[in-house]
Scaffold this motif. Structure first.
Motif, short mmCIF file in Angstrom:
data_model
loop_
_atom_site.label_atom_id
_atom_site.label_comp_id
_atom_site.label_asym_id
_atom_site.label_seq_id
_atom_site.Cartn_x
_atom_site.Cartn_y
_atom_site.Cartn_z
N GLY A 181 28.83 -46.23 143.32
CA GLY A 181 29.74 -47.18 142.72
C GLY A 181 30.72 -46.49 141.79
N ASN A 182 31.56 -47.31 141.15
CA ASN A 182 32.56 -46.76 140.27
C ASN A 182 33.20 -47.88 139.47
OD1 ASN A 182 34.27 -44.87 139.09
ND2 ASN A 182 34.93 -44.00 141.04
N THR A 183 33.99 -47.51 138.50
CA THR A 183 34.80 -48.47 137.75
C THR A 183 36.13 -48.65 138.47
OG1 THR A 183 35.77 -48.97 135.59
CG2 THR A 183 35.77 -46.66 136.26
N VAL A 184 36.85 -49.70 138.13
CA VAL A 184 38.20 -49.88 138.67
C VAL A 184 39.26 -49.74 137.57
CG1 VAL A 184 37.43 -51.34 140.57
CG2 VAL A 184 38.17 -52.40 138.43
N LEU A 185 38.82 -49.49 136.33
CA LEU A 185 39.74 -49.37 135.20
C LEU A 185 39.72 -47.95 134.65
CD1 LEU A 185 38.92 -52.65 133.25
CD2 LEU A 185 40.78 -52.26 134.87
N CYS A 186 40.84 -47.55 134.07
CA CYS A 186 40.91 -46.24 133.44
C CYS A 186 42.03 -46.23 132.40
CB CYS A 186 41.16 -45.15 134.47
SG CYS A 186 42.81 -45.19 135.23
N GLU A 187 42.01 -45.22 131.56
CA GLU A 187 43.13 -44.98 130.66
C GLU A 187 44.09 -44.06 131.41
OE1 GLU A 187 43.98 -43.52 126.10
OE2 GLU A 187 42.12 -42.91 127.06
N LYS A 188 45.38 -44.37 131.33
CA LYS A 188 46.37 -43.58 132.06
C LYS A 188 47.24 -42.78 131.11
CE LYS A 188 46.71 -46.57 136.09
NZ LYS A 188 47.60 -47.39 136.91
N ASN A 189 47.66 -41.58 131.58
CA ASN A 189 48.61 -40.79 130.81
C ASN A 189 50.03 -41.27 131.12
OD1 ASN A 189 49.34 -39.62 133.27
ND2 ASN A 189 48.23 -37.72 132.89
N ASN A 190 51.05 -40.60 130.58
CA ASN A 190 52.42 -41.04 130.77
C ASN A 190 52.93 -40.83 132.20
OD1 ASN A 190 52.64 -38.30 130.68
ND2 ASN A 190 54.07 -38.21 128.96
N ARG A 191 52.17 -40.15 133.03
CA ARG A 191 52.51 -39.99 134.45
C ARG A 191 51.76 -40.98 135.33
NH1 ARG A 191 51.69 -34.52 132.85
NH2 ARG A 191 49.73 -34.61 133.94
N GLY A 192 51.00 -41.88 134.71
CA GLY A 192 50.27 -42.89 135.46
C GLY A 192 48.97 -42.40 136.06
N GLN A 193 48.49 -41.23 135.62
CA GLN A 193 47.24 -40.67 136.14
C GLN A 193 46.08 -41.05 135.22
OE1 GLN A 193 48.75 -36.68 135.79
NE2 GLN A 193 48.94 -36.48 138.01
N CYS A 194 44.94 -41.33 135.81
CA CYS A 194 43.74 -41.64 135.02
C CYS A 194 43.28 -40.40 134.28
CB CYS A 194 42.61 -42.13 135.92
SG CYS A 194 42.93 -43.76 136.63
N VAL A 195 42.92 -40.57 133.00
CA VAL A 195 42.47 -39.47 132.17
C VAL A 195 41.26 -39.92 131.34
CG1 VAL A 195 44.73 -38.37 132.01
CG2 VAL A 195 44.07 -40.06 130.30
N GLU A 196 40.48 -38.95 130.91
CA GLU A 196 39.42 -39.23 129.94
C GLU A 196 40.05 -39.22 128.56
OE1 GLU A 196 36.19 -39.93 130.39
OE2 GLU A 196 36.46 -39.87 132.56
N SER A 197 39.72 -40.20 127.75
CA SER A 197 40.39 -40.31 126.45
C SER A 197 39.99 -39.18 125.50
CB SER A 197 40.08 -41.65 125.80
OG SER A 197 38.72 -41.72 125.43
N GLY A 198 38.78 -38.67 125.62
CA GLY A 198 38.33 -37.62 124.72
C GLY A 198 37.91 -38.16 123.37
N TYR A 199 38.00 -39.45 123.20
CA TYR A 199 37.61 -40.07 121.95
C TYR A 199 36.42 -40.97 122.17
CZ TYR A 199 42.34 -38.67 120.71
OH TYR A 199 43.47 -37.95 120.50
N ASN A 200 35.64 -41.16 121.15
CA ASN A 200 34.49 -42.06 121.22
C ASN A 200 34.95 -43.43 120.74
OD1 ASN A 200 31.96 -43.08 121.49
ND2 ASN A 200 31.13 -42.10 119.66
N LEU A 201 35.66 -44.15 121.62
CA LEU A 201 36.23 -45.44 121.27
C LEU A 201 35.60 -46.56 122.09
CD1 LEU A 201 40.05 -44.57 121.22
CD2 LEU A 201 38.53 -44.86 119.25
N SER A 202 35.64 -47.73 121.53
CA SER A 202 35.24 -48.94 122.25
C SER A 202 36.27 -49.23 123.33
CB SER A 202 35.17 -50.10 121.26
OG SER A 202 35.27 -51.33 121.93
N ASN A 203 35.84 -49.84 124.44
CA ASN A 203 36.78 -50.28 125.47
C ASN A 203 37.83 -51.23 124.90
OD1 ASN A 203 35.72 -48.83 127.53
ND2 ASN A 203 34.97 -50.56 128.71
#
Length: 173
Positions: A15-37
């Motif tokens: 399985g997988n998620t369908v949501l992600c954080e995107k960079n300014n090029r529209g690519q999914c990235v890991e935020s690198g921060y310990n943040l709440s969704n």
């Protein structure tokens, strides 16, 4: 799982998620921060997939897909309308380079929860045995996946929960 059989075999779960954080090029990235969704501007990923690997001689006996999502917070506990129920009950899946097949949930659990304000949440599942035929990469059509996007932390009304959307495929072989 809604399948019971006495057989010699195994079970795989992908399985997988369908949501992600995107960079300014529209690519999914890991935020690198310990943040709440709730504090991350989650958007639908361009694609969501997972790889299923089972023995080459294995025969898929049953496959079931589960998915879940949520809608934006509201001020009142309004009932789910038919259009929302219909959208939540559908998912599109394909194997490798094949065409998407739309599946309709035979189980749809819908609810509203109160976390500061009201949030509509759902969980659904459907038999996927006609699509899951063996090893391969299985894709979910994220454009039609029914869930909220964006940040909820500073949304009005706020609920503080954060967005989510995910799927799981269980395969008996």
């Amino acid at each position: 799982m809604r399948y019971q059989k006495n057989l010699y075999g195994d079970v795989k779960v992908i399985g997988n998620t369908v949501l992600c954080e995107k960079n300014n090029r529209g690519q999914c990235v890991e935020s690198g921060y310990n943040l709440s969704n709730a504090k991350i501007n989650l958007q639908k990923a361009p694609q969501s997939y997972a790889v299923l690997t089972i023995p080459s001689h294995a025969i898929v006996k049953y496959a079931r897909i589960y998915w879940q999502g949520r809608l934006p917070a509201t001020y009142s506990n309004t009932a789910w309308d038919e259009a929302s129920k219909n959208a939540a009950s559908k998912i599109k899946i394909k194997k490798d380079d094949g065409n998407y097949t739309q599946l309709t949930a035979d189980i749809l659990d819908i609810a509203s929860t109160k976390a500061g304000h009201y949030v509509k949440i759902y969980h659904a599942s459907a038999d996927a045995s006609n699509v899951v035929t063996g090893s391969g990469t299985y894709f979910i059509d994220t454009s039609s996946f029914y869930t909220n996007t964006g940040k909820t932390f500073d949304a009005y009304p706020s609920d503080g929960l954060g967005n989510y959307g995910a799927w799981t495929l269980v395969v008996v072989y």
